[in-house]
Design an enzyme around this catalytic site. Structure first.
Site, short mmCIF file in Angstrom:
data_model
loop_
_atom_site.label_atom_id
_atom_site.label_comp_id
_atom_site.label_asym_id
_atom_site.label_seq_id
_atom_site.Cartn_x
_atom_site.Cartn_y
_atom_site.Cartn_z
N HIS A 1 0.80 -1.22 0.00
CA HIS A 1 0.00 0.00 0.00
C HIS A 1 0.84 1.27 0.00
CE1 HIS A 1 -2.66 -3.17 1.62
NE2 HIS A 1 -3.46 -2.65 0.72
N GLY A 2 2.15 1.15 -0.11
CA GLY A 2 3.00 2.31 -0.31
C GLY A 2 3.48 3.03 0.93
#
Length: 187
Positions: free
Chosen positions: A152-153
């Site tokens: 999800h970064g």
């Protein structure tokens, strides 16, 4: 004659000593005995269900683990398993330590100084599970040369602190202690 036999029998029964049966005492005994057997039965059923919630022997064996740090060169990382979780052990460079100390804490979503995260500045030991949704971040990548969670970064810095992305908190630090200069005990 039948009447006299009946009278004798009746007389004998009347003259015999009869102990009156107290039905209240008998009923209380039956309630007590039934309750005792029910309690014993409940314990025999409930105990295995409660006992199964204890951790198994393999989990208890992993309650603490000792790691030899002598083979980890400066700038290298080691991932070990503790309680089924990945533990990142990073032998940080002087540049990584300087970067971690230079961060302005007010800019961090979860402010925590590097000195609280690393007992000895050259060694960073943390649980390698992203605090967003439990993925395992990749090391020495991302915008801050720390860890990057590709799911999800989330970006973590060289101290494992969240700098960017959806993760709410820093990578957790497990309980550990240095046994000597080259050996630690986690747990």
């Amino acid at each position: 004659m039948a009447d006299s036999e009946t009278n004798n029998i009746g007389t004998n029964n009347i003259n015999a000593q009869q102990v009156p049966i107290d039905t209240k005492t008998r009923r209380e005994f039956l309630y007590l005995a039934t309750g005792a057997f029910a309690a014993i039965g409940a314990v025999n059923v409930a105990w295995p269900l409660i006992d199964q919630m204890n951790p198994d022997a393999s989990t208890l064996a992993l309650a603490s683990v000792e790691i030899d740090l002598s083979g980890i060169e400066i700038g290298q990382s080691l991932t070990v398993k503790w309680r089924g979780k990945p533990i990142f052990i990073r032998h940080r460079t002087a540049d990584e330590i300087a970067q971690a100390k230079a961060v302005i804490l007010d800019e961090l979503p979860d402010p925590q100084p590097d000195s609280q995260r690393a007992e000895r500045p050259e060694w960073l030991i943390m649980v390698g599970i992203c605090t967003h949704l439990g993925c395992v971040p990749l090391g020495q990548t991302g915008e801050f040369n720390g860890w990057f969670c590709p799911c999800h970064g989330s970006h973590y810095d060289t101290s494992g602190r969240i700098r960017k992305g959806p993760a709410p908190t820093n990578l957790p630090i497990p309980p550990y202690q240095f046994l000597n200069d080259k050996r630690i005990k986690i747990g």
